[in-house]
Design a protein around this motif. Sequence first.
Motif, PDB file in Angstrom:
ATOM      1  N   ARG A   1     -38.192 -52.131  35.900  1.00  0.00           N
ATOM      2  CA  ARG A   1     -38.731 -52.017  34.537  1.00  0.00           C
ATOM      3  C   ARG A   1     -37.902 -52.830  33.550  1.00  0.00           C
ATOM      4  N   ALA A   2     -36.575 -52.798  33.708  1.00  0.00           N
ATOM      5  CA  ALA A   2     -35.699 -53.553  32.808  1.00  0.00           C
ATOM      6  C   ALA A   2     -35.931 -55.057  32.956  1.00  0.00           C
ATOM      7  N   ILE A   3     -36.112 -55.510  34.185  1.00  0.00           N
ATOM      8  CA  ILE A   3     -36.387 -56.932  34.426  1.00  0.00           C
ATOM      9  C   ILE A   3     -37.705 -57.325  33.774  1.00  0.00           C
ATOM     10  N   TYR A   4     -38.720 -56.478  33.931  1.00  0.00           N
ATOM     11  CA  TYR A   4     -40.013 -56.776  33.313  1.00  0.00           C
ATOM     12  C   TYR A   4     -39.888 -56.820  31.786  1.00  0.00           C
ATOM     13  N   ARG A   5     -39.183 -55.838  31.209  1.00  0.00           N
ATOM     14  CA  ARG A   5     -39.004 -55.832  29.746  1.00  0.00           C
ATOM     15  C   ARG A   5     -38.285 -57.092  29.280  1.00  0.00           C
ATOM     16  N   GLU A   6     -37.250 -57.509  30.003  1.00  0.00           N
ATOM     17  CA  GLU A   6     -36.528 -58.730  29.633  1.00  0.00           C
ATOM     18  C   GLU A   6     -37.420 -59.953  29.770  1.00  0.00           C
ATOM     19  N   ALA A   7     -38.233 -59.995  30.815  1.00  0.00           N
ATOM     20  CA  ALA A   7     -39.152 -61.125  31.005  1.00  0.00           C
ATOM     21  C   ALA A   7     -40.131 -61.194  29.836  1.00  0.00           C
TER      22      ALA A   7
ATOM     23  N   THR B   1     -39.558 -60.046  26.816  1.00  0.00           N
ATOM     24  CA  THR B   1     -38.766 -60.460  25.655  1.00  0.00           C
ATOM     25  C   THR B   1     -38.571 -61.967  25.668  1.00  0.00           C
ATOM     26  N   VAL B   2     -38.255 -62.510  26.837  1.00  0.00           N
ATOM     27  CA  VAL B   2     -38.095 -63.965  26.970  1.00  0.00           C
ATOM     28  C   VAL B   2     -39.397 -64.663  26.603  1.00  0.00           C
ATOM     29  N   ALA B   3     -40.512 -64.163  27.115  1.00  0.00           N
ATOM     30  CA  ALA B   3     -41.805 -64.794  26.830  1.00  0.00           C
ATOM     31  C   ALA B   3     -42.110 -64.766  25.331  1.00  0.00           C
ATOM     32  N   THR B   4     -41.830 -63.654  24.684  1.00  0.00           N
ATOM     33  CA  THR B   4     -42.080 -63.540  23.249  1.00  0.00           C
ATOM     34  C   THR B   4     -41.177 -64.492  22.471  1.00  0.00           C
ATOM     35  N   ARG B   5     -39.902 -64.507  22.821  1.00  0.00           N
ATOM     36  CA  ARG B   5     -38.969 -65.385  22.121  1.00  0.00           C
ATOM     37  C   ARG B   5     -39.287 -66.856  22.388  1.00  0.00           C
TER      38      ARG B   5
ATOM     39  N   LEU C   1     -33.684 -68.477  40.258  1.00  0.00           N
ATOM     40  CA  LEU C   1     -34.776 -69.433  40.413  1.00  0.00           C
ATOM     41  C   LEU C   1     -35.917 -68.836  41.240  1.00  0.00           C
ATOM     42  N   ASP C   2     -35.575 -68.131  42.300  1.00  0.00           N
ATOM     43  CA  ASP C   2     -36.590 -67.479  43.131  1.00  0.00           C
ATOM     44  C   ASP C   2     -37.390 -66.473  42.310  1.00  0.00           C
ATOM     45  N   TYR C   3     -36.699 -65.680  41.496  1.00  0.00           N
ATOM     46  CA  TYR C   3     -37.396 -64.720  40.636  1.00  0.00           C
ATOM     47  C   TYR C   3     -38.326 -65.438  39.666  1.00  0.00           C
ATOM     48  N   LEU C   4     -37.809 -66.458  38.994  1.00  0.00           N
ATOM     49  CA  LEU C   4     -38.628 -67.161  38.006  1.00  0.00           C
ATOM     50  C   LEU C   4     -39.867 -67.774  38.649  1.00  0.00           C
ATOM     51  N   ARG C   5     -39.708 -68.349  39.822  1.00  0.00           N
ATOM     52  CA  ARG C   5     -40.873 -68.931  40.519  1.00  0.00           C
ATOM     53  C   ARG C   5     -41.871 -67.856  40.904  1.00  0.00           C
ATOM     54  N   SER C   6     -41.388 -66.740  41.401  1.00  0.00           N
ATOM     55  CA  SER C   6     -42.272 -65.650  41.798  1.00  0.00           C
ATOM     56  C   SER C   6     -43.035 -65.104  40.600  1.00  0.00           C
ATOM     57  N   PHE C   7     -42.327 -64.876  39.503  1.00  0.00           N
ATOM     58  CA  PHE C   7     -42.969 -64.374  38.290  1.00  0.00           C
ATOM     59  C   PHE C   7     -43.952 -65.397  37.743  1.00  0.00           C
TER      60      PHE C   7
END
Length: 163
Positions: A18-24, A26-30, A141-147
Motif C-alpha cells: 500500500r505504501a509503494i502504491y501511495r508513493e507511486a 504521489t510521484v505521478a501527481t507531482r 528499474l524492475d518495479y518501474l517497468r512492471s508498474f
Amino acid sequence: MGDEHRHAGSPRRQELTRAIYREARTVATRQALADQAVAAKLGINGTDLLCLGVLDHAGPVTAGRLAELTGLTTGAVTGIADRLEQAGFAHRVKAPEDRRKVIIHPESAQRERTGALYAPLLDALDDWCASHTPEELETVLDYLRSFSDSLPLLTERLRQREE
C-alpha cells in the motif's frame, strides 16, 4: 528477508504494498504538476507536452496513431499538431504510401528545450543512483517497468468500458 515477509498476505507485506502504491501515486501527481510547469515554460499546454512525450517514446507517428495512443480525437490531434508545429516542436510530412495521411515528427530542438527544463530532476536522480548498488537500482528499474507496463492495460480496460 525471512519467509514471513515474502508471504503475500502478511500484514507487513500488505502495508509495504500500500505504501509503494501511495508513493507511486504521489510521484505521478507531482510529475503531472511538474509537467504543467514545463509546458507553461515552453509556451504550450499540458496535452501538447503529453503528445510530445508520446512522440519522443513512439517516434514519428501518423495523426491517427497519435490519437489512438493518447485517447484523443483525431480533430484534437490535428489542433495539437498545428500548435506543436507553430511552436517549433514538431513538423508534419505526408506519408509516402498514402498522401492523405500525415506523419508527425518531433523536432530534435524539442528534446533539447524540454531536457534543459528537466535537468535538475535528472541531476537529483543521478545523485540518488550514485548512493545505491547496481542490484538495488535493478530492483527499482524492475518495479518501474512492471508498474509502467500495467498502466496501458488499465487505460485500455477503462476506455473499453466507455464504449
